[in-house]
Every structure is written in C-alpha cells, then in structure tokens.
Write a protein that holds these residues in place. Sequence first.
Motif, short mmCIF file in Angstrom:
data_model
loop_
_atom_site.label_atom_id
_atom_site.label_comp_id
_atom_site.label_asym_id
_atom_site.label_seq_id
_atom_site.Cartn_x
_atom_site.Cartn_y
_atom_site.Cartn_z
N ILE A 77 0.85 -1.19 0.00
CA ILE A 77 0.00 0.00 0.00
C ILE A 77 0.89 1.24 0.00
O ILE A 77 1.71 1.44 0.89
CB ILE A 77 -0.93 0.02 1.23
CG1 ILE A 77 -1.91 -1.16 1.17
CG2 ILE A 77 -1.70 1.33 1.29
CD1 ILE A 77 -2.83 -1.25 2.37
N LEU A 78 0.73 2.07 -1.04
CA LEU A 78 1.46 3.32 -1.17
C LEU A 78 0.47 4.48 -1.20
O LEU A 78 -0.74 4.26 -1.33
CB LEU A 78 2.30 3.30 -2.45
CG LEU A 78 3.43 2.25 -2.49
CD1 LEU A 78 4.09 2.26 -3.86
CD2 LEU A 78 4.44 2.50 -1.40
N PRO A 79 0.96 5.71 -1.06
CA PRO A 79 0.04 6.86 -1.04
C PRO A 79 -0.88 6.95 -2.26
O PRO A 79 -2.00 7.43 -2.15
CB PRO A 79 1.00 8.07 -0.99
CG PRO A 79 2.21 7.55 -0.31
CD PRO A 79 2.35 6.13 -0.79
N ASP A 80 -0.40 6.49 -3.42
CA ASP A 80 -1.22 6.62 -4.63
C ASP A 80 -1.85 5.29 -5.05
O ASP A 80 -2.25 5.13 -6.20
CB ASP A 80 -0.42 7.21 -5.78
CG ASP A 80 0.89 6.47 -6.02
OD1 ASP A 80 1.31 5.72 -5.13
OD2 ASP A 80 1.47 6.64 -7.09
N GLY A 81 -1.96 4.34 -4.14
CA GLY A 81 -2.68 3.12 -4.46
C GLY A 81 -2.01 1.86 -3.95
O GLY A 81 -0.99 1.89 -3.26
N LYS A 82 -2.59 0.73 -4.32
CA LYS A 82 -2.08 -0.59 -3.93
C LYS A 82 -1.38 -1.22 -5.13
O LYS A 82 -1.92 -1.22 -6.24
CB LYS A 82 -3.24 -1.47 -3.47
CG LYS A 82 -2.82 -2.82 -2.89
CD LYS A 82 -4.04 -3.69 -2.59
CE LYS A 82 -4.92 -3.09 -1.53
NZ LYS A 82 -6.05 -4.01 -1.20
N PHE A 83 -0.19 -1.73 -4.91
CA PHE A 83 0.60 -2.27 -6.01
C PHE A 83 1.10 -3.67 -5.70
O PHE A 83 1.39 -4.00 -4.55
CB PHE A 83 1.81 -1.36 -6.30
CG PHE A 83 1.45 0.03 -6.73
CD1 PHE A 83 1.26 0.33 -8.07
CD2 PHE A 83 1.26 1.03 -5.79
CE1 PHE A 83 0.92 1.60 -8.46
CE2 PHE A 83 0.92 2.31 -6.18
CZ PHE A 83 0.74 2.60 -7.51
N LYS A 287 0.25 14.83 -4.46
CA LYS A 287 -0.83 14.71 -3.48
C LYS A 287 -2.13 15.27 -4.04
O LYS A 287 -3.21 14.68 -3.88
CB LYS A 287 -0.45 15.43 -2.19
CG LYS A 287 -1.48 15.28 -1.08
CD LYS A 287 -0.99 15.97 0.20
CE LYS A 287 -2.02 15.79 1.32
NZ LYS A 287 -1.54 16.46 2.57
N ILE A 288 -2.04 16.41 -4.72
CA ILE A 288 -3.23 17.03 -5.34
C ILE A 288 -3.77 16.13 -6.45
O ILE A 288 -4.98 15.93 -6.57
CB ILE A 288 -2.88 18.42 -5.89
CG1 ILE A 288 -2.55 19.38 -4.73
CG2 ILE A 288 -4.03 18.98 -6.72
CD1 ILE A 288 -1.99 20.72 -5.19
N LEU A 292 -7.53 14.54 -6.61
CA LEU A 292 -8.44 14.76 -7.73
C LEU A 292 -8.87 13.45 -8.36
O LEU A 292 -10.03 13.28 -8.75
CB LEU A 292 -7.78 15.65 -8.77
CG LEU A 292 -7.51 17.10 -8.36
CD1 LEU A 292 -6.72 17.83 -9.43
CD2 LEU A 292 -8.85 17.82 -8.09
N ARG A 293 -7.94 12.50 -8.43
CA ARG A 293 -8.28 11.18 -8.98
C ARG A 293 -9.32 10.50 -8.10
O ARG A 293 -10.26 9.87 -8.58
CB ARG A 293 -7.02 10.32 -9.04
CG ARG A 293 -7.25 8.96 -9.69
CD ARG A 293 -6.00 8.09 -9.52
NE ARG A 293 -4.83 8.74 -10.09
CZ ARG A 293 -3.59 8.34 -9.84
NH1 ARG A 293 -3.37 7.32 -9.02
NH2 ARG A 293 -2.57 8.96 -10.39
N GLY A 294 -9.19 10.65 -6.78
CA GLY A 294 -10.16 10.06 -5.86
C GLY A 294 -11.53 10.66 -6.02
O GLY A 294 -12.56 9.96 -5.93
#
Length: 297
Positions: A77-83, A287-288, A292-294
Amino acid sequence: SSEICDEYALRYKNITVIHQANCGVSSARNAGLKAAECKYIGFADSDDMVFPEMYEFLSKAAEQTGADLSFCAFEQILPDGKFEVNYPFLQNTALGRGYIEKEIYEFLLSEQSLNSCWNKLYKRELIEKAELKFIPGQKIGEDRRFNVDCFSLCQSVCYVPKIGYLYRPLSSGAILSQKEPVRRMAAAYKEDLNLFSSLGVERAEVERFAGFNLLNQALSAFDIAFNRGESKKAEMKTVILNEDIQYCLKKYGRDLKNRTSRYNRWLLKMMEVKSVTGVLIIMTAMKIKIALRGKRV
C-alpha cells in the motif's frame, strides 16, 4: 491483543503464546525461534495481513522442490494506491547456489523488497544448525541481515509468483521512523559494502547495487518526512545533504533514473540540485493529483 492470543491458544492446540517484556522485534522473534518445533518457520508484522493460502503454497513449493527457503510476491500500500510487488526470478523451481550468488545477491543489494521476512518460509533445520538469530536491540535492518545470512546458507530456494501478503510500509517501516533515519540508512549502506564483499560479490557490483538501494531509501524517506509537519523541510534537507547519498547520486543517479518512475526521476533531479523546495513542490503536486483522482472515482 494479548487476550485474543490467549483465547486462540486455548481453542487451538497448535497455537502457543509467549508473553515477555517488550524488548523489540528481534527479541520477540528469537523467542519464537527457540520455542518452534515445526518443520518450517514464518514471520508476520502485526499491522500487515497474511493471505489465508500463503503458508500452504509456500510449504508445498518447499516440499516439491526441496528448497531451504521459499518466498512469494506481495501487495504493497502506497500513497497513490495498492501495487503488486513481483520478483524477476525463475518461478516454481529450485534455484541453486549459482543462481543465489548471482541473481538474488544482486537483487538484495539494489532493492528493498526482498529484505523482509514476512513473505518467506524458512526450513527450521537450516536456522537451528547455523544457530541463526536476530540481533537483539537492532531496530533497523534486522530482517535484511537475517535473510542475507539465510540465503548464504541455502543450497536452494524457490520463488512462487503468487500474492501472499499485504504490506503497509508507511505504518511499519522501522528504518524510516527512527530519530536519525539518514544516519542509519548510511550505516546500513556501509554495512552492505562489507557484508556482500565478504560473500564473494565483486566489490564494484556491491558498491553499485548498494548505491541504488541507498537512493531508493532516500526517496522513501521523503514520503515519511512529507507528513512530519513543521519538521519536514529540515528532515528533507538532511537527506539531500548527506555525503553518502550525494556520492551515490552522482555515481549511480543516472542509472537509477532509467529504472524508476517519472515521479521519482523528478525527485532525484531535485536532490541533484539540492532543492528542498523543489521536492516539496513535486510531492504536493502528486498529493493534489491523487486527491483529484479520488474525487473522479
């Protein structure tokens, strides 16, 4: 947690609970090694998750190939998703000493994803014969040293390309939660230079891959520092100005840029020009973008 463990021990005969004073993870694992009576040994961190089938397919792989150690892929789990984290090794087959000394040693030197004990199953006989233990009181790198020692003793290992574990690095990365993370990272880098050279790996290769590893840890340290509040700038500056990190950046930064993400390439560029402001701008922009993607989802 203690009461839950005790309850399970009463319900299941194959569960044993050990109560001891909090002396750190190395001491706890050594207590488990001393009490173990099974054929294989595995480890898990309390804030992560073991998939129900992991130990089944790892033990099956070990039995079928005769490997002293089996290991698998995992989710992170990373800040921009699960990999998913997979390894570039031959799959579902015994990997002998020649393969370990060439492919796996080099990977251990240049990457962090094989360091941990939690996605592996070890033959207890191997550990007991060599009297392997975790270093008491060692707060960082205890997994890595234990694994290097194990790989150096294994006649063969086996990689299973299945996801068996969920890793939450932001909550359990000990090397990044210490008061002096940069000093400790640099110390681990220097330890690698001596450790792998003693195992017969060519010194130039040791320096190159250990340099990649140090730079990757520096990038991870930015992620932790970014959430520190007022101290973030000072912590990032400490990372950027560290002599060992700057040395590795000048010598191996170009190669690392060719094998990492665009985001990390920009961070490495800001490290080269020693710009804390540049690092903050890039990380804030990411982070922004994630926020926005979320919202779109």
